[in-house]
Design a protein around this motif. Sequence first.
Motif, PDB file in Angstrom:
ATOM      1  N   THR A 254      -0.989   7.876  -3.133  1.00 43.32           N
ATOM      2  CA  THR A 254      -1.706   6.644  -3.308  1.00 43.32           C
ATOM      3  C   THR A 254      -1.669   5.560  -2.212  1.00 43.32           C
ATOM      4  O   THR A 254      -2.532   5.147  -1.757  1.00 43.32           O
ATOM      5  CB  THR A 254      -1.548   6.196  -4.747  1.00 43.32           C
ATOM      6  OG1 THR A 254      -1.994   7.088  -5.852  1.00 43.32           O
ATOM      7  CG2 THR A 254      -2.908   5.162  -5.107  1.00 43.32           C
ATOM      8  N   HIS A 257      -3.280   6.720   1.145  1.00 43.72           N
ATOM      9  CA  HIS A 257      -4.925   6.476   0.964  1.00 43.72           C
ATOM     10  C   HIS A 257      -5.222   5.116   1.018  1.00 43.72           C
ATOM     11  O   HIS A 257      -6.032   4.903   1.857  1.00 43.72           O
ATOM     12  CB  HIS A 257      -5.363   7.173  -0.243  1.00 43.72           C
ATOM     13  CG  HIS A 257      -5.265   8.960  -0.124  1.00 43.72           C
ATOM     14  ND1 HIS A 257      -5.743   9.551   1.053  1.00 43.72           N
ATOM     15  CD2 HIS A 257      -4.629   9.629  -0.995  1.00 43.72           C
ATOM     16  CE1 HIS A 257      -5.525  10.923   0.711  1.00 43.72           C
ATOM     17  NE2 HIS A 257      -4.627  10.863  -0.584  1.00 43.72           N
ATOM     18  N   ALA A 258      -4.440   4.194   0.449  1.00 47.07           N
ATOM     19  CA  ALA A 258      -4.950   2.820   0.581  1.00 47.07           C
ATOM     20  C   ALA A 258      -4.571   2.182   1.798  1.00 47.07           C
ATOM     21  O   ALA A 258      -5.595   1.474   2.314  1.00 47.07           O
ATOM     22  CB  ALA A 258      -4.025   2.120  -0.732  1.00 47.07           C
ATOM     23  N   ARG A 261      -7.392   2.742   4.389  1.00 48.73           N
ATOM     24  CA  ARG A 261      -8.575   1.812   4.184  1.00 48.73           C
ATOM     25  C   ARG A 261      -8.277   0.407   4.663  1.00 48.73           C
ATOM     26  O   ARG A 261      -9.009  -0.231   5.185  1.00 48.73           O
ATOM     27  CB  ARG A 261      -8.821   1.595   2.719  1.00 48.73           C
ATOM     28  CG  ARG A 261      -9.151   3.087   1.890  1.00 48.73           C
ATOM     29  CD  ARG A 261     -10.711   3.172   1.991  1.00 48.73           C
ATOM     30  NE  ARG A 261     -11.133   4.093   1.544  1.00 48.73           N
ATOM     31  CZ  ARG A 261     -12.307   4.746   1.448  1.00 48.73           C
ATOM     32  NH1 ARG A 261     -13.180   3.861   1.967  1.00 48.73           N
ATOM     33  NH2 ARG A 261     -12.821   5.977   1.018  1.00 48.73           N
ATOM     34  N   LEU A 281     -16.195   2.645  -2.250  1.00 51.90           N
ATOM     35  CA  LEU A 281     -14.990   3.326  -2.818  1.00 51.90           C
ATOM     36  C   LEU A 281     -14.703   3.794  -4.303  1.00 51.90           C
ATOM     37  O   LEU A 281     -14.862   2.877  -4.945  1.00 51.90           O
ATOM     38  CB  LEU A 281     -13.571   2.248  -2.196  1.00 51.90           C
ATOM     39  CG  LEU A 281     -12.359   2.822  -2.409  1.00 51.90           C
ATOM     40  CD1 LEU A 281     -11.920   4.245  -2.070  1.00 51.90           C
ATOM     41  CD2 LEU A 281     -11.159   1.881  -2.183  1.00 51.90           C
ATOM     42  N   GLN A 283     -12.587   6.061  -5.992  1.00 53.55           N
ATOM     43  CA  GLN A 283     -11.231   6.511  -6.146  1.00 53.55           C
ATOM     44  C   GLN A 283     -10.659   5.411  -7.117  1.00 53.55           C
ATOM     45  O   GLN A 283     -10.005   4.335  -6.305  1.00 53.55           O
ATOM     46  CB  GLN A 283     -10.396   7.083  -5.178  1.00 53.55           C
ATOM     47  CG  GLN A 283     -10.823   8.126  -4.521  1.00 53.55           C
ATOM     48  CD  GLN A 283     -11.745   7.998  -3.416  1.00 53.55           C
ATOM     49  OE1 GLN A 283     -12.348   6.802  -3.348  1.00 53.55           O
ATOM     50  NE2 GLN A 283     -11.778   8.788  -2.576  1.00 53.55           N
ATOM     51  N   ASN A 285      -7.696   4.848  -8.522  1.00 56.19           N
ATOM     52  CA  ASN A 285      -6.074   4.590  -8.199  1.00 56.19           C
ATOM     53  C   ASN A 285      -6.077   3.827  -6.910  1.00 56.19           C
ATOM     54  O   ASN A 285      -5.104   2.951  -6.902  1.00 56.19           O
ATOM     55  CB  ASN A 285      -5.326   5.968  -8.230  1.00 56.19           C
ATOM     56  CG  ASN A 285      -5.896   6.888  -7.277  1.00 56.19           C
ATOM     57  OD1 ASN A 285      -6.996   6.927  -6.855  1.00 56.19           O
ATOM     58  ND2 ASN A 285      -4.788   7.778  -6.833  1.00 56.19           N
ATOM     59  N   ILE A 286      -7.208   4.072  -5.986  1.00 58.59           N
ATOM     60  CA  ILE A 286      -6.821   3.691  -4.946  1.00 58.59           C
ATOM     61  C   ILE A 286      -7.182   2.156  -4.613  1.00 58.59           C
ATOM     62  O   ILE A 286      -6.865   1.166  -4.146  1.00 58.59           O
ATOM     63  CB  ILE A 286      -7.803   4.309  -3.502  1.00 58.59           C
ATOM     64  CG1 ILE A 286      -7.013   5.717  -3.559  1.00 58.59           C
ATOM     65  CG2 ILE A 286      -7.452   3.770  -2.308  1.00 58.59           C
ATOM     66  CD1 ILE A 286      -7.761   6.717  -2.577  1.00 58.59           C
ATOM     67  N   ARG A 287      -8.422   1.933  -5.546  1.00 58.19           N
ATOM     68  CA  ARG A 287      -8.869   0.623  -5.834  1.00 58.19           C
ATOM     69  C   ARG A 287      -8.056  -0.095  -6.443  1.00 58.19           C
ATOM     70  O   ARG A 287      -7.737  -1.433  -5.904  1.00 58.19           O
ATOM     71  CB  ARG A 287     -10.209   0.907  -6.620  1.00 58.19           C
ATOM     72  CG  ARG A 287     -11.505   1.455  -5.986  1.00 58.19           C
ATOM     73  CD  ARG A 287     -12.254   1.637  -7.062  1.00 58.19           C
ATOM     74  NE  ARG A 287     -13.108   0.306  -7.662  1.00 58.19           N
ATOM     75  CZ  ARG A 287     -14.161  -0.156  -6.838  1.00 58.19           C
ATOM     76  NH1 ARG A 287     -14.636   0.481  -5.883  1.00 58.19           N
ATOM     77  NH2 ARG A 287     -14.658  -1.437  -7.399  1.00 58.19           N
ATOM     78  N   MET A 289      -4.605   0.087  -6.256  1.00 57.89           N
ATOM     79  CA  MET A 289      -3.534  -0.227  -5.122  1.00 57.89           C
ATOM     80  C   MET A 289      -3.816  -1.274  -4.059  1.00 57.89           C
ATOM     81  O   MET A 289      -3.066  -2.143  -4.070  1.00 57.89           O
ATOM     82  CB  MET A 289      -3.142   1.214  -4.552  1.00 57.89           C
ATOM     83  CG  MET A 289      -1.985   1.079  -3.576  1.00 57.89           C
ATOM     84  SD  MET A 289      -0.480   0.340  -4.035  1.00 57.89           S
ATOM     85  CE  MET A 289       0.137   1.699  -5.133  1.00 57.89           C
ATOM     86  N   ILE A 290      -5.005  -1.190  -3.815  1.00 52.57           N
ATOM     87  CA  ILE A 290      -5.688  -2.195  -2.721  1.00 52.57           C
ATOM     88  C   ILE A 290      -5.594  -3.504  -3.418  1.00 52.57           C
ATOM     89  O   ILE A 290      -5.141  -4.471  -2.922  1.00 52.57           O
ATOM     90  CB  ILE A 290      -7.012  -1.777  -2.247  1.00 52.57           C
ATOM     91  CG1 ILE A 290      -6.892  -0.565  -1.316  1.00 52.57           C
ATOM     92  CG2 ILE A 290      -7.493  -2.960  -1.005  1.00 52.57           C
ATOM     93  CD1 ILE A 290      -8.212   0.038  -0.762  1.00 52.57           C
TER      94      ILE A 290
END
Length: 840
Positions: A254, A257-258, A261, A281, A283, A285-287, A289-290
């Motif tokens: 994760t 992928h973050a 971005r 965006l 996903q 989990n990625i949102r 994390m960012i």
Amino acid sequence: MSGNLARVIDLGERSEIDLGAWTAWLKDQLIEDWRPGEWDGEKLLFTGDLESPRTRAWHCIIDSCNAVSRIRHGWCTGCRKTFKTSGLSEVEFKATYRPDPNRVYSHTDTCTVKRDGKRCQREYHTTGLCRRHHTDWIKASRVRVRHKFGGTRNEWIRDVAIPYEAFPPCLILGCPLERTTLEGGLCRIHYRRWRVLHESEDRVPDLEHWLRHETPYLSVRQFSLAALSDLARLEVLYALQQRDQVAPNIDPATVRHALARLVGVENLVTAAPEDLVPDELRQRNIRIMIRDLAWEVAQGYDRFRGIDPTEKVVWDKRATAFLSPARRAGKSTGRAGSVDFSVVTQPWLREALMEWARSTRPESKRFKTHLAACTIASRVLSRQPGGGMDPSAVRFADMTLVVEAMKQLKRADGVTLLGSKSQRDILAGLYTILDFGRSAGLLETLHGTFARHSSHRIVVEESNEDEIGKAVPESVIHQLDTHLDAMGRDFSYSGLEPDAIGAMFQTAYQVLRDTGRRPHEVCGLKRGMLEFIGGDCFLIWNNQKSKRHRRRLPIDKDTKEIIQAWEERRNGLTVPAESAPYLFPAITGLGRHPHLTTNNFSRALRLWVDSIPEIHSEGTARDGSPVPFDRAKIYPYAFRHSYAQRHADAGTPIDVLKELMDHRSADTTARYYKVSLKRKKEAVKAMRLRVVDRHGNPAPMASNKAYEMRSVAVPFGGCTEPSNVKAGGHACPIRFQCAGCGFYRPDPSYLAAIEDQIRDLKADKETALAMDVDEYVIRNIQDQINSFKKIAANMQEQVEALPEQEREEVMESVKLLRKSRAARGRMLPLTVINRNESSA
């Protein structure tokens, strides 16, 4: 998402940020020995430790597989694909499957050639060999075809092949692959990337800059900060370290992928929200994390500027999450969002509330109650002359208005009044703030009459069953049971297969339905909790609410078999180690609970209930069509009320039901009987109008009281004969020959008893004929039979002649009154009725 993030990183005048000082501050805040063995600061590379419980990367569940799984006790991608096509059960596959020894796990695997204890150090290419040995073997095999080498491939590897030294590593920072080109010293992957970049740009790209910021080859458990700008590297590393102090774990995939971005973002502290989290965006989990990284950077910038988050009028929930014991214990990162104290418009009251929160560090629920109390008081004072701005001007009358406003508080639906206990809690919260403010010297000018007074007391009303919870009707439970196979099928749960997930949730539901335990008590059941004494089976459970452990509840055969079937299947599943003692395992070994949580169970129940096409209530519409049941009333705790109401309706003695429910007070148990009494009165009201005489002609009762007085008089209906009524139905002058009595008053709820009597009389007649009795005895029996038949036929005709809706109401009343009478003098089975039988 962008809007929330904008509020989190609102930094005012961005142009005034001193990036040089900000960079120096970040360097001072970094933890030098962060994650030893995993984080390499020189290479800017994180490699997850497969043995660490705080990193979401584990060995594949297959012992002989060297691949990595992102799920604890889960499969790697290759083994899962093989399992799905194997046709074997999970247990059989785990016991028999062995991966291909030449299977490639990553580009970093090395050649299998080995001689004299020394192994070839070059990268794996194909069929277990590096590129050079693979070429050598092809040449050797051609020689073999010419009859110059007659050995097999394995013999060639053993006897001929010579191990080679490794090539130097790729120049890309943190890349583990070997150089395969002379140009630039790159591995084959990065050489291809450089060529594509070189050919796609009009001008020659800066090789040195590209080498420093190109992402290395990464495995599943790795991420690299190399691709970020110099300042963004520091910001992200700082954010990861701060998050790591309270977050349960790091998921390298994760994070990777973050970070992808964030490539091209010069720094996070001045970046616009749309640059960090674009709208496209999806996903989650990625949102998240960012968002977490940006939030940590924003909070760090506040600390860099010397700003205390609790000095602001708007508090960030996560920034002030130290108020929560869960935050202090490092169990939660807190929820995103904010608390706006500006809703309390009076400065003296707002400052007292804020200082109370800073000083006492309340839990979230308690904080919300006190904030709500001050908000209501502020709203009331704002409507008074002066708006309550001057604390010396508020008086006793103002406090009276505040209390009255609290008495009118409504629930979320905006219609129903809030419970008196909740109103008392909110009022107590206001008193707490005022007392704290006075003791802390913050409210020295507040008038003394604006305080608690005995006349402002909110009386706690006696709650009834409708307030403590509504039981799911038995007819609705029967409809749910017909769709039981669909429960849990679409619920994702750790590494369990869909069939196992469905079986687990179905078992939990049935145990909840049949035992009436609280949801968290069912979810936390231990394995091996069945106890057998003689021919009886008992469920061993823990009353966690009252802290009374190892309670015993008698259960029936069906419930016992349901539990045993799941426990047998549970023994063959691989679950988190923390879940080993529990009947229903946790979704992951990293959660707060080592077993199935009530939240996951509630979600599974809601998904299942919503997926059922139709659920009908017990009543019908005016046109006779079924009325849909409100699905919002089907929730886990409601089945506890169903269990209790089922027994109360059937007449289980209150002391017995008290023990079954494990109530401390019989008053709590008695509430279910009040509901039963209410239902019975409604049934009597409908039935008293359908009473007939001994000829079957209508003879309605004038009131419920008149019906009740006679309803217990005789087995086959009501009786109005005074001496028999006075004796409780035990002094019939004509020895209960009701069919010939002018005081006999049956109704449709006695139809089943009348039909049973007709059958008994027919049997008596046959016996009398066999005994050769006098004719008048036979005639008497036959006359009773004829009379009862006439009464039954007339009542049935009258019921059939009713409009459909009214007929349905009468039949529901028949069911309830028959159950009530059938339960007198006997005990109901202690767990669950037979759901295969009609409730009539």
